[in-house]
Design a protein around this motif. Structure first.
Motif, PDB file in Angstrom:
ATOM      1  N   LYS A   1       0.821  -1.215   0.000  1.00  0.00           N
ATOM      2  CA  LYS A   1       0.000   0.000   0.000  1.00  0.00           C
ATOM      3  C   LYS A   1       0.858   1.270   0.000  1.00  0.00           C
ATOM      4  O   LYS A   1       0.500   2.267  -0.629  1.00  0.00           O
TER       5      LYS A   1
ATOM      6  N   GLU B   1       2.621   9.583   3.053  1.00  0.00           N
ATOM      7  CA  GLU B   1       1.234   9.669   3.509  1.00  0.00           C
ATOM      8  C   GLU B   1       1.155   9.751   5.033  1.00  0.00           C
ATOM      9  O   GLU B   1       0.335  10.487   5.580  1.00  0.00           O
TER      10      GLU B   1
ATOM     11  N   ARG C   1      -9.755  16.250   7.939  1.00  0.00           N
ATOM     12  CA  ARG C   1     -10.258  15.664   6.687  1.00  0.00           C
ATOM     13  C   ARG C   1     -10.253  16.681   5.550  1.00  0.00           C
ATOM     14  O   ARG C   1     -10.097  16.312   4.391  1.00  0.00           O
TER      15      ARG C   1
ATOM     16  N   GLU D   1      -6.604  16.613   4.559  1.00  0.00           N
ATOM     17  CA  GLU D   1      -6.226  15.283   4.075  1.00  0.00           C
ATOM     18  C   GLU D   1      -7.479  14.404   4.065  1.00  0.00           C
ATOM     19  O   GLU D   1      -7.861  13.862   5.104  1.00  0.00           O
TER      20      GLU D   1
ATOM     21  N   ASP E   1      -8.128  11.445   3.243  1.00  0.00           N
ATOM     22  CA  ASP E   1      -7.951  10.064   3.721  1.00  0.00           C
ATOM     23  C   ASP E   1      -7.406  10.015   5.142  1.00  0.00           C
ATOM     24  O   ASP E   1      -6.832   9.005   5.556  1.00  0.00           O
ATOM     25  N   TYR E   2      -7.581  11.083   5.895  1.00  0.00           N
ATOM     26  CA  TYR E   2      -6.992  11.198   7.228  1.00  0.00           C
ATOM     27  C   TYR E   2      -7.278   9.979   8.102  1.00  0.00           C
ATOM     28  O   TYR E   2      -6.363   9.401   8.687  1.00  0.00           O
ATOM     29  N   HIS E   3      -8.522   9.568   8.201  1.00  0.00           N
ATOM     30  CA  HIS E   3      -8.868   8.479   9.123  1.00  0.00           C
ATOM     31  C   HIS E   3      -8.254   7.143   8.702  1.00  0.00           C
ATOM     32  O   HIS E   3      -7.775   6.387   9.549  1.00  0.00           O
ATOM     33  N   GLN E   4      -8.226   6.864   7.400  1.00  0.00           N
ATOM     34  CA  GLN E   4      -7.598   5.621   6.931  1.00  0.00           C
ATOM     35  C   GLN E   4      -6.098   5.656   7.179  1.00  0.00           C
ATOM     36  O   GLN E   4      -5.505   4.668   7.616  1.00  0.00           O
ATOM     37  N   LEU E   5      -5.483   6.802   6.929  1.00  0.00           N
ATOM     38  CA  LEU E   5      -4.042   6.928   7.168  1.00  0.00           C
ATOM     39  C   LEU E   5      -3.713   6.777   8.645  1.00  0.00           C
ATOM     40  O   LEU E   5      -2.727   6.136   9.000  1.00  0.00           O
TER      41      LEU E   5
END
Length: 180
Positions: A37, A116, A143, A146, A148-152
């Motif tokens: 990933k 990331e 958010r 970024e 994708d903040y929570h996934q990162l």
């Protein structure tokens, strides 16, 4: 004196999700999954480069926020505070005026991580300039900067679990990217 147990990086997540991460670690598959990933480490290595990187993001999203006086990697953060970064405001009286200094420190472990993950922690600390508490407005700002903040954040926490369990970093400045 007994040593403290390592921090539970997945404490706020559903138990089933945390169990899945632990299972991937036990099967030696989490590192491989993260490397697929996030194959490359970033190239921000010095405090000056970090300052410039943070200023670039700040300029894009928080132009009217106060000046940052210092941005640096800090090798003591992770060990002492069980944190990944800090944002501090220091007020001092100089003559008849109150001068405020704003500093961001990022845990040294971020020197050798994917871009990331570095962006996620920088966004987090920058959001504290506007929002002091970890509340709804804070995470909305994260958010915004970024998406994708929570996934990162989750992937970073999974990586920290991997690092605690194995002691093997996945990225290195020496190899300029992934290593197995």
């Amino acid at each position: 004196m007994r040593p403290k147990p390592p921090p539970d990086y997945l404490a706020g997540y559903p138990p089933a999700l945390a169990a899945q991460v632990r299972q991937l670690i036990e099967q030696n598959k989490l590192g491989e999954l993260l490397l697929r990933k996030y194959p490359q480490a970033h190239m921000v290595r010095t405090d000056r480069a970090l300052y410039d990187y943070v200023q670039e993001i700040k300029g894009s999203y928080l132009r009217n926020a106060g000046q940052l006086n210092k941005v640096a990697f800090d090798s003591k953060i992770h060990v002492i505070q069980h944190a990944l970064g800090t944002h501090t405001r220091i007020s001092r009286v100089q003559g008849g005026k109150l001068k405020a200094k704003c500093e961001i420190r990022v845990a040294a472990v971020f020197r050798e991580m994917p871009p990331e993950f570095l962006r996620m922690i920088v966004v987090h600390e920058l959001a504290h300039i506007r929002e002091r508490e970890h509340d709804k407005a804070f995470y909305q700002l994260c958010r915004h900067m970024e998406p994708d903040y929570h996934q990162l954040e989750f992937d970073l926490r999974a990586y920290l679990c991997h690092l605690d369990a194995t002691g093997r970093p996945l990225w290195s400045a020496a190899t300029d990217g992934a290593k197995s």
